[in-house]
Enzyme design. Structure first.
Site, short mmCIF file in Angstrom:
data_model
loop_
_atom_site.label_atom_id
_atom_site.label_comp_id
_atom_site.label_asym_id
_atom_site.label_seq_id
_atom_site.Cartn_x
_atom_site.Cartn_y
_atom_site.Cartn_z
N ASP A 123 -3.21 -10.60 12.23
CA ASP A 123 -3.62 -9.28 12.74
C ASP A 123 -2.77 -8.97 13.98
O ASP A 123 -3.02 -9.48 15.08
CB ASP A 123 -5.12 -9.30 13.08
CG ASP A 123 -5.62 -7.90 13.40
OD1 ASP A 123 -4.84 -7.10 13.95
OD2 ASP A 123 -6.79 -7.60 13.08
N LYS A 132 9.32 -15.82 -11.71
CA LYS A 132 8.42 -14.75 -12.16
C LYS A 132 7.26 -15.35 -12.95
O LYS A 132 7.48 -16.17 -13.86
CB LYS A 132 9.21 -13.79 -13.05
CG LYS A 132 8.41 -12.61 -13.48
CD LYS A 132 9.24 -11.69 -14.37
CE LYS A 132 8.33 -10.70 -15.05
NZ LYS A 132 8.98 -10.06 -16.18
N LYS A 163 -11.63 -4.91 19.01
CA LYS A 163 -10.26 -5.37 19.30
C LYS A 163 -9.85 -5.06 20.73
O LYS A 163 -8.68 -5.25 21.09
CB LYS A 163 -9.28 -4.72 18.32
CG LYS A 163 -9.46 -5.20 16.88
CD LYS A 163 -8.30 -4.84 15.98
CE LYS A 163 -8.57 -5.31 14.56
NZ LYS A 163 -7.53 -4.90 13.62
N LYS A 216 -13.86 -0.55 15.84
CA LYS A 216 -12.51 -1.12 16.03
C LYS A 216 -12.11 -1.12 17.51
O LYS A 216 -11.52 -2.07 18.01
CB LYS A 216 -11.49 -0.31 15.24
CG LYS A 216 -11.29 -0.88 13.86
CD LYS A 216 -10.04 -0.39 13.15
CE LYS A 216 -10.00 -1.03 11.77
NZ LYS A 216 -10.17 -0.15 10.66
N ASN A 268 0.85 -1.20 0.00
CA ASN A 268 0.00 0.00 0.00
C ASN A 268 0.88 1.24 0.00
O ASN A 268 2.11 1.13 -0.03
CB ASN A 268 -0.95 -0.03 1.20
CG ASN A 268 -0.17 -0.10 2.50
OD1 ASN A 268 0.57 0.80 2.85
ND2 ASN A 268 -0.31 -1.23 3.21
O1 PMT Z 1 2.64 6.11 6.59
P1 PMT Z 1 1.97 7.41 6.14
O2 PMT Z 1 2.14 7.68 4.66
O3 PMT Z 1 2.41 8.58 6.98
O4 PMT Z 1 0.40 7.25 6.35
C1 PMT Z 1 -0.12 7.15 7.64
C2 PMT Z 1 -1.21 6.07 7.73
C3 PMT Z 1 -2.41 6.52 6.92
C4 PMT Z 1 -0.67 4.73 7.20
C5 PMT Z 1 -1.53 5.93 9.27
O5 PMT Z 1 -2.00 7.15 9.77
C6 PMT Z 1 -2.59 4.84 9.48
O6 PMT Z 1 -3.78 5.06 9.38
N1 PMT Z 1 -2.13 3.60 9.81
C7 PMT Z 1 -3.00 2.42 9.89
C8 PMT Z 1 -3.36 1.94 8.51
C9 PMT Z 1 -4.21 0.69 8.54
O7 PMT Z 1 -3.73 -0.35 8.19
O8 PMT Z 1 -5.45 0.86 9.03
P2 PMT Z 1 -6.52 -0.34 9.13
O9 PMT Z 1 -7.78 0.38 9.46
O10 PMT Z 1 -6.48 -1.18 7.91
O11 PMT Z 1 -5.97 -1.20 10.35
C10 PMT Z 1 -6.38 -0.96 11.68
C11 PMT Z 1 -5.26 -1.20 12.66
O12 PMT Z 1 -4.89 -2.59 12.66
C12 PMT Z 1 -3.97 -0.42 12.39
O13 PMT Z 1 -3.49 0.01 13.63
C13 PMT Z 1 -3.04 -1.46 11.78
O14 PMT Z 1 -1.67 -1.18 12.11
C14 PMT Z 1 -3.50 -2.73 12.47
N2 PMT Z 1 -3.31 -3.98 11.67
C15 PMT Z 1 -3.98 -4.14 10.49
C16 PMT Z 1 -3.83 -5.32 9.80
C17 PMT Z 1 -2.99 -6.33 10.31
N3 PMT Z 1 -2.80 -7.47 9.66
N4 PMT Z 1 -2.34 -6.14 11.48
C18 PMT Z 1 -2.48 -4.98 12.15
O15 PMT Z 1 -1.87 -4.80 13.22
#
Ligand code: PMT
Length: 376
Positions: A277, A260, A312, A308, A181
């Site tokens: 997660d 590939k 969680k 969330k 991403n």
């Molecule tokens: O890095 P930048 O360009 O500065 O951008 C910042 C950001 C937008 C990435 C940051 O502010 C942000 O929002 N980070 C979380 C992004 C995300 O994955 O959000 P989510 O809503 O999909 O996930 C929710 C939470 O679960 C997050 O804390 C994530 O770290 C965590 N997660 C998600 C999936 C996973 N497999 N394991 C996790 O721990």
């Protein structure tokens, strides 16, 4: 000692013979890593030319309250929002008197009233240019730089161990392609820096990004969600506060191809599976750290953040709108909606460093409140 790396400093120069020292001050601030903008009063321009300070700060010096050159014509608002700290040195007696009664009749005094950043004045005692001795000297530039770095050292998380995740993860499909991403890591790195400034011992677990490791932070680089999971879980028992700012890829290919994948005329079907997660795994420990999750949403920000928080079992969710060019992923700025059980707070749009400092202040308050009511 504190750090001025990436700090945005407005230097206000007022009418005093010591204005010549501002040149050295600006030079030293730049050397210490700060970005500097200079605002001069009319009196200051009688002692030193704006050109000198423009050359040293590498930016035009601001002198006029109503500045047709700025986007809105309100240069003082732009500077007030931009600054992490406003330092007035030399601060003439006349300027301090005007400030103390709330006057706003030039750019510098108006900026000082408008900003929510800390305001620092740099006077000292000693021998004056006129031969008298007493209060009224300007503090020496080296001492000012040291004192300014101390402004950011809040100590609110002294002796606490904080772990921060940042950046994206990459999930390989074959040797040349991956799922990932747009996360740049800026938000997570800013949070790690702010936690270190608050006195915490900070461990950063970072996905692949193009950023220098923050000072005073121990960094571990990982590539995939699985590696981030392993790195976090290895140290989580030893962590007081866990902040998940990483944009962990939610899916990875069921199969990682060793060669590939060849192009064909038709489409290609990839079967994806969920990655671990990490946030849920941390929060569901028997004795979890104080846990903060981020939420990246394109709609229904508050509603989704509350879901969330509960699903969680988190202590705080920091939710941001993503999908636009100006906030969230990759951008210099962001805005956050913080939610916790029984409350919440909006952190308005600001640089990621400014936001991170505010976020850490809230985290420290809520962490200490929880520990006071429940015991360590
Ligand atoms: O890095 P930048 O360009 O500065 O951008 C910042 C950001 C937008 C990435 C940051 O502010 C942000 O929002 N980070 C979380 C992004 C995300 O994955 O959000 P989510 O809503 O999909 O996930 C929710 C939470 O679960 C997050 O804390 C994530 O770290 C965590 N997660 C998600 C999936 C996973 N497999 N394991 C996790 O721990």
């Amino acid at each position: 000692m504190g750090s001025l790396t990436n700090k945005r400093v407005v230097v206000g120069v007022t009418g005093s013979i010591a204005a010549y020292k501002s040149a050295d001050l600006v030079r030293r601030l730049r050397e210490a890593g700060a970005a500097v903008r200079v605002v001069m009063t009319r009196g200051a321009c009688s002692f030193i030319t704006p050109l000198t300070l423009q050359a040293l700060s590498e930016h035009p010096v601001h002198t006029e309250l109503l500045d047709a050159g700025t986007e809105s014509g309100m240069g003082h608002i732009d500077l007030a929002r931009w600054s992490d700290v406003v330092l007035v040195a030399p601060a003439s007696a006349n300027f301090m008197a005007r400030l103390s009664v709330g006057m706003a009749d030039d750019l510098l005094s108006t900026l000082c009233l408008a900003t929510s950043a800390p305001l620092v004045l740099g006077p000292a005692r000693g021998e004056q240019a006129c031969g008298e001795t007493g209060p009224g000297r300007m503090l020496e530039p080296a001492a000012l730089v040291l004192a300014l770095a101390g402004v950011f050292e809040t100590g609110s998380l002294s002796d606490r161990r904080v772990m921060v995740t940042a950046g994206p993860t990459r999930e390989d499909i074959d040797p040349v392609r991956f799922v990932s991403n747009r996360s740049s890591g800026r938000m997570g790195y800013a949070v790690a820096r702010a936690a270190a400034e608050a006195g915490a011992e900070v461990r950063l677990v970072t996905g692949p990004v193009d950023l220098d490791p923050p000072e005073r932070v121990s960094s571990k680089s990982v590539y995939s969600a699985e590696q981030m999971y392993q790195a976090v879980m290895a140290d989580v028992d030893d962590t007081d506060i866990f902040i998940a700012a990483a944009a962990v890829a939610d899916y990875r290919g069921v199969a990682q191809h060793e060669r590939k994948l060849k192009k064909s005329n038709g489409g290609i079907t990839l079967t994806l599976e969920r990655t671990p997660d990490i946030l849920a795994a941390v929060a569901s420990q028997a004795h979890p750290p104080f846990t903060i999750g981020f939420a990246a949403e394109t709609e229904n920000l508050l509603h989704n953040a509350r879901i969330k928080l509960e699903s969680k079992a988190l202590d705080i969710v920091a939710a941001n709108l993503v999908g636009g060019p100006e906030l969230g992923f990759e951008s210099e700025e962001n805005a956050l909606e913080l939610v916790w059980r029984g409350g919440g707070l909006t952190l308005a749009r600001a640089s990621k460093d400014q936001l991170a400092r505010k976020l850490i202040t809230v985290i420290a308050e809520r962490y200490h409140e929880k520990n006071t009511t429940q015991g360590p």
